[in-house]
Motif scaffolding. Sequence first.
Motif, PDB file in Angstrom:
ATOM      1  N   THR A   1     -67.984  20.671  -6.730  1.00 38.01           N
ATOM      2  CA  THR A   1     -66.845  19.943  -5.785  1.00 38.01           C
ATOM      3  C   THR A   1     -65.546  20.656  -6.558  1.00 38.01           C
ATOM      4  O   THR A   1     -65.240  20.642  -7.486  1.00 38.01           O
ATOM      5  N   LEU A   2     -64.763  21.009  -5.277  1.00 39.41           N
ATOM      6  CA  LEU A   2     -63.418  21.810  -5.604  1.00 39.41           C
ATOM      7  C   LEU A   2     -62.422  21.211  -4.522  1.00 39.41           C
ATOM      8  O   LEU A   2     -62.692  21.426  -3.329  1.00 39.41           O
ATOM      9  N   LYS A   3     -61.160  20.752  -5.086  1.00 39.47           N
ATOM     10  CA  LYS A   3     -60.151  20.503  -4.069  1.00 39.47           C
ATOM     11  C   LYS A   3     -58.877  21.194  -4.610  1.00 39.47           C
ATOM     12  O   LYS A   3     -58.506  21.186  -5.700  1.00 39.47           O
ATOM     13  N   ASN A   4     -58.405  21.708  -3.553  1.00 45.39           N
ATOM     14  CA  ASN A   4     -57.010  22.446  -3.743  1.00 45.39           C
ATOM     15  C   ASN A   4     -56.051  21.842  -2.711  1.00 45.39           C
ATOM     16  O   ASN A   4     -56.278  21.868  -1.245  1.00 45.39           O
ATOM     17  N   THR A   5     -54.997  21.370  -3.281  1.00 44.67           N
ATOM     18  CA  THR A   5     -53.605  21.008  -2.333  1.00 44.67           C
ATOM     19  C   THR A   5     -52.422  21.364  -2.820  1.00 44.67           C
ATOM     20  O   THR A   5     -52.150  21.430  -3.877  1.00 44.67           O
ATOM     21  N   VAL A   6     -51.613  21.799  -1.758  1.00 44.00           N
ATOM     22  CA  VAL A   6     -50.282  22.144  -1.894  1.00 44.00           C
ATOM     23  C   VAL A   6     -49.391  21.377  -1.168  1.00 44.00           C
ATOM     24  O   VAL A   6     -49.511  21.025   0.069  1.00 44.00           O
ATOM     25  N   LYS A   7     -48.393  20.767  -1.728  1.00 49.44           N
ATOM     26  CA  LYS A   7     -47.526  19.820  -1.040  1.00 49.44           C
ATOM     27  C   LYS A   7     -45.984  20.400  -1.134  1.00 49.44           C
ATOM     28  O   LYS A   7     -45.728  20.867  -2.376  1.00 49.44           O
ATOM     29  N   ILE A   8     -45.047  20.374   0.038  1.00 47.50           N
ATOM     30  CA  ILE A   8     -43.604  20.846  -0.305  1.00 47.50           C
ATOM     31  C   ILE A   8     -42.799  19.813   0.466  1.00 47.50           C
ATOM     32  O   ILE A   8     -43.444  19.252   1.566  1.00 47.50           O
ATOM     33  N   GLY A   9     -41.671  19.798  -0.031  1.00 45.53           N
ATOM     34  CA  GLY A   9     -40.777  18.776   0.833  1.00 45.53           C
ATOM     35  C   GLY A   9     -39.485  19.315   0.646  1.00 45.53           C
ATOM     36  O   GLY A   9     -38.858  19.709  -0.634  1.00 45.53           O
ATOM     37  N   THR A  10     -38.483  19.037   1.645  1.00 43.37           N
ATOM     38  CA  THR A  10     -37.086  19.397   1.489  1.00 43.37           C
ATOM     39  C   THR A  10     -36.413  18.597   0.823  1.00 43.37           C
ATOM     40  O   THR A  10     -35.178  18.786   0.407  1.00 43.37           O
ATOM     41  N   GLY A  11     -36.740  17.088   0.599  1.00 45.62           N
ATOM     42  CA  GLY A  11     -35.864  16.254   0.146  1.00 45.62           C
ATOM     43  C   GLY A  11     -34.971  15.790   1.468  1.00 45.62           C
ATOM     44  O   GLY A  11     -35.037  16.328   2.513  1.00 45.62           O
ATOM     45  N   LEU A  12     -33.997  15.061   1.415  1.00 47.83           N
ATOM     46  CA  LEU A  12     -32.884  14.693   2.317  1.00 47.83           C
ATOM     47  C   LEU A  12     -32.071  15.840   2.559  1.00 47.83           C
ATOM     48  O   LEU A  12     -31.472  15.877   1.345  1.00 47.83           O
ATOM     49  N   ILE A  13     -31.900  16.300   3.668  1.00 51.87           N
ATOM     50  CA  ILE A  13     -30.839  17.224   3.804  1.00 51.87           C
ATOM     51  C   ILE A  13     -29.677  16.579   4.665  1.00 51.87           C
ATOM     52  O   ILE A  13     -29.887  16.133   5.477  1.00 51.87           O
ATOM     53  N   ASP A  14     -28.589  16.877   3.948  1.00 52.30           N
ATOM     54  CA  ASP A  14     -27.196  15.943   4.500  1.00 52.30           C
ATOM     55  C   ASP A  14     -27.493  14.678   4.789  1.00 52.30           C
ATOM     56  O   ASP A  14     -26.938  13.997   5.567  1.00 52.30           O
ATOM     57  N   ASN A  15     -28.292  13.782   4.157  1.00 51.06           N
ATOM     58  CA  ASN A  15     -28.800  12.601   3.970  1.00 51.06           C
ATOM     59  C   ASN A  15     -29.307  12.259   5.607  1.00 51.06           C
ATOM     60  O   ASN A  15     -29.129  11.096   5.715  1.00 51.06           O
ATOM     61  N   LYS A  16     -29.708  13.238   6.192  1.00 52.52           N
ATOM     62  CA  LYS A  16     -30.182  12.981   7.569  1.00 52.52           C
ATOM     63  C   LYS A  16     -31.561  13.568   7.826  1.00 52.52           C
ATOM     64  O   LYS A  16     -32.348  12.960   8.795  1.00 52.52           O
ATOM     65  N   PHE A  17     -31.898  14.728   7.467  1.00 53.14           N
ATOM     66  CA  PHE A  17     -33.212  15.289   7.719  1.00 53.14           C
ATOM     67  C   PHE A  17     -33.934  15.492   6.632  1.00 53.14           C
ATOM     68  O   PHE A  17     -33.759  15.811   5.482  1.00 53.14           O
ATOM     69  N   SER A  18     -35.249  15.564   6.876  1.00 54.94           N
ATOM     70  CA  SER A  18     -36.133  15.799   5.896  1.00 54.94           C
ATOM     71  C   SER A  18     -37.572  16.508   6.454  1.00 54.94           C
ATOM     72  O   SER A  18     -37.935  16.287   7.643  1.00 54.94           O
ATOM     73  N   PHE A  19     -38.122  17.252   5.671  1.00 53.31           N
ATOM     74  CA  PHE A  19     -39.415  18.102   6.234  1.00 53.31           C
ATOM     75  C   PHE A  19     -40.364  17.985   4.998  1.00 53.31           C
ATOM     76  O   PHE A  19     -39.921  18.322   4.037  1.00 53.31           O
ATOM     77  N   ASP A  20     -41.534  17.786   5.529  1.00 49.04           N
ATOM     78  CA  ASP A  20     -42.679  17.682   4.346  1.00 49.04           C
ATOM     79  C   ASP A  20     -43.801  18.192   4.961  1.00 49.04           C
ATOM     80  O   ASP A  20     -44.153  18.395   5.847  1.00 49.04           O
ATOM     81  N   GLY A  21     -44.783  19.067   4.010  1.00 49.85           N
ATOM     82  CA  GLY A  21     -45.957  19.471   4.523  1.00 49.85           C
ATOM     83  C   GLY A  21     -47.062  19.543   3.299  1.00 49.85           C
ATOM     84  O   GLY A  21     -46.705  19.314   2.201  1.00 49.85           O
ATOM     85  N   ARG A  22     -48.295  19.519   3.771  1.00 47.50           N
ATOM     86  CA  ARG A  22     -49.521  19.558   2.837  1.00 47.50           C
ATOM     87  C   ARG A  22     -50.520  20.469   3.381  1.00 47.50           C
ATOM     88  O   ARG A  22     -50.800  20.403   4.798  1.00 47.50           O
ATOM     89  N   LEU A  23     -51.336  21.238   2.432  1.00 49.33           N
ATOM     90  CA  LEU A  23     -52.262  21.714   3.031  1.00 49.33           C
ATOM     91  C   LEU A  23     -53.523  21.771   2.109  1.00 49.33           C
ATOM     92  O   LEU A  23     -53.356  21.864   0.623  1.00 49.33           O
ATOM     93  N   SER A  24     -54.620  21.329   2.607  1.00 49.92           N
ATOM     94  CA  SER A  24     -55.784  21.030   1.463  1.00 49.92           C
ATOM     95  C   SER A  24     -57.177  21.524   1.992  1.00 49.92           C
ATOM     96  O   SER A  24     -57.381  21.864   3.120  1.00 49.92           O
ATOM     97  N   ARG A  25     -57.947  21.817   1.011  1.00 53.39           N
ATOM     98  CA  ARG A  25     -59.316  22.344   1.166  1.00 53.39           C
ATOM     99  C   ARG A  25     -60.151  21.808   0.389  1.00 53.39           C
ATOM    100  O   ARG A  25     -59.775  21.791  -1.156  1.00 53.39           O
ATOM    101  N   ILE A  26     -61.310  21.298   0.654  1.00 53.78           N
ATOM    102  CA  ILE A  26     -62.381  20.623  -0.261  1.00 53.78           C
ATOM    103  C   ILE A  26     -63.557  21.413   0.047  1.00 53.78           C
ATOM    104  O   ILE A  26     -63.889  21.328   1.125  1.00 53.78           O
ATOM    105  N   GLN A  27     -64.454  21.573  -1.007  1.00 52.31           N
ATOM    106  CA  GLN A  27     -65.736  21.946  -0.884  1.00 52.31           C
ATOM    107  C   GLN A  27     -66.678  21.204  -1.947  1.00 52.31           C
ATOM    108  O   GLN A  27     -66.064  20.920  -2.932  1.00 52.31           O
ATOM    109  N   SER A  28     -68.008  21.070  -1.475  1.00 58.38           N
ATOM    110  CA  SER A  28     -68.802  20.440  -2.515  1.00 58.38           C
ATOM    111  C   SER A  28     -70.168  20.641  -2.028  1.00 58.38           C
ATOM    112  O   SER A  28     -70.388  20.784  -0.861  1.00 58.38           O
ATOM    113  N   ASP A  29     -71.186  20.900  -2.864  1.00 57.72           N
ATOM    114  CA  ASP A  29     -72.563  21.199  -2.668  1.00 57.72           C
ATOM    115  C   ASP A  29     -73.285  19.810  -2.488  1.00 57.72           C
ATOM    116  O   ASP A  29     -74.436  19.838  -1.894  1.00 57.72           O
TER     117      ASP A  29
END
Length: 816
Positions: free
Chosen positions: A250-278
């Motif tokens: 069983t293997l899980k890989n996750t990457v998450k990123i985020g900008t935080g609050l930009i100018d106290n108005k905007f934010s962007f968040d993302g995640r990419l995941s992969r899971i495998q198991s026999d």
Amino acid sequence: MKKLLIAVITVFLLPVFAKAQFTISGSVSEKSKHNSLPGASISLKNTNNGTSSNTKGEYQLKNIKAGKYVLTVSFIGYETQHKTIEVNGDQQIDFAMEPSAYLADEVIVMATRATEKSGTTYKNLSKSDIEANNFGQDLPFILNNTPGVVVTSDAGTGVGYTGIRIRGSDATRVNITINGVPLNDAESQGAFWVNMPDFASSVESIQIQRGVGTSTNGAGAFGGSLNIQTSAPALEPYAEVNSTYGSFNTLKNTVKIGTGLIDNKFSFDGRLSRIQSDGFVDRGASLLKSYFLSGAYHGKTDLLRINVFSGSEKTYQSWNGVPEFKLRGDVNAIKDYIAKNGLNEADAANLLNSDNRKYNSFLYKDQNDNYWQDHYQVLYAKQFNDKFSFNGALHYTYGRGYFEEFQPGQLFADYGLQNPIINGAPVLSTDLVRRRWLNNNFYGATYSFNYKASSSLNFTVGGAYNQYRGKHYGQISWSQISSNLNNTDHYYDGDGNKNDFNIYAKVSYSPVEKLNLFADLQYRNLTYDITGKDNDLLPLNIHDKLNFFNPKIGASYFIDPKSNLYASLSVANKEGNRDDYVNANAGTVPHPERLYNVEAGYRIKDAHYSAGLNVYGMFYKDQLVVTGKLSDVGAPIRQNVPNSSRIGVEFDGSYTLSRYFLINANAALSRNKIKNFTEFLKNSDTKEEITYNYTNTDISFSPDAVLFGELVYKPFSSFAIALQSKYVSKQYLDNTQNEGRKLNGYWVNNIRLGYDFSFKGVKNMNIGLLANNILNKKYESNGATYASFSGGQRITDNYYFPQAGTNLLLSLNVKF
């Protein structure tokens, strides 16, 4: 001499001072207008001590030991405040709250969530609760430690196809929403977490409402509701890498990123995941991929968020389970089965020689389930003033996929095909590979308006309109002997179209300070049309229109700031699923189900403990259950039973033994009965139907007891070890309450460890270990039974889904 006397007295009084307990009280108000803020949340960080401000904005925290604490106050629409305090006596601390620079994401789910004033039974899971238990298993396994929940896994590991039951009700009776948007499939009414791998990594909070709960969107809740809110923005930019490796590859890989609050108005968040198991069972492998993207505009009075998330899964089928005679290692019965069913050499060797608990009947290399699902959400919230607000959503879900299976000796006629002529003679059958497809579109809008007339009166009006368009079709991708069908042609086509409209109104009113009354009225209208041909090539022409009225009333009485009593009465109505309509014999339509739900309970929260005790009664009219009855083509039919019920008591508590030890525990004890039940069996010799009548039998898959306990040892703030223990009593596979057709009770123990630390360039690093089933208990969490009548006797075939023995998952999470 005087100084010495004072010193001696002080020494003797030290134990008294150490054990002294004090009170913190004060008020919470709006800074500029000085208006009181009732319902603000006040808590001491890293303790169980918390409360809410009353109608006058006042609060009180009792039984606080001397020491240093961080006092936190939060209220939607206002900046959260933290104050570090030194407690050595009673204190009064007031808070003047400033409006938030942006509207909080909590407003998106506020209309569909229960509160202490709703008179319903619920449990909240925070982001930290979810993260602590997230090792890559499907979301049901993260919820496994909550009251009345039983989970299962086809592959035995919690990865791939998994299921959840709440109070004995399966996923088709558990209403699930994500940011207020329905998730359950409109036709099957189930929720398939395999299509949303690692979704827990993008969740901010979950509320589990047991019973009918409050009005929400989607199908009726007959066992419970899962109300999910996706991740809120971080204030600062971040990056996170999560990896898990463990047993069964069983293997899980996750990457998450985020900008935080930009100018106290905007934010962007993302995640990419992969899971495998026999998987634990043979060939129970899964390959799962997903992503989550979110962008938001945060204004002082409005919020616009766009979410796009998707999942894909390729899972080898382990749907059939293990036959009972194989599970028990009965070699003679295995050989008899091989002889009676004429298994070929490969299938016979597989049945004889495979591990008894890992047996999988499928050997075809591409016996896979393949599915892709994309979700699009546009969420908007507006705070017009301090009394009036709105939130709404537009959503679209696109799903498509198929399962592939090898089928030997299939008649061409069963696929509507011509019999090919070879050497002048017709050939009637062939080995083939078929794919059964589902292609669906689900889209609509949800909304709610909230008006806070005063500190004691609150109104909410909301609803939704959703449409589902589903296509069901089949293809023959390979045939040993060809006929008149190309592998891209469809040998059947069926459509399912469903329109679902609902509107609800809620009111919360406090006639006096300690009493709150709650009413919730919902009207739901749906139309459902099933046309075309089913996979057995029979024509479909089913049309149904239903109107439901679902009223709910409740009351909460606050004995003091830390404890309250509540009670509610609710009614819910629910239509059958696609199979109920399709499998019903010609000219019949299943009656909708109705549930009357009574809830009553007591909650208390103090510095060292929190607890909730509730009793419930769930009384069904026309509940749909499996009876053994078969359709004209041999498909199982669920039928309405006039009267059935679930009556139980639940406990959920936490107690801090000391600064090092914490105990969490919950228990669900219930009695789940069908008043009068008729079983139908087909006599294979005479083709007649045989009936058996029963009285007060247990509802299938409904354990009388579900118990959980957890002992947490935390020697220092960054390290914790938890011993978890769960007991599930026996469950019957059908509704006859027969001891020969049941799942045995099981008791499973796990250990979870977590260690946090940081160093230059890394905000936090967490090393986690989850050791499942440490005592290597052999148990089965799900099963099925099939019965017939032949040779003057009943023939029963039981199948079980064994779960893995001792297995480990080791995780490393790094936050930058």
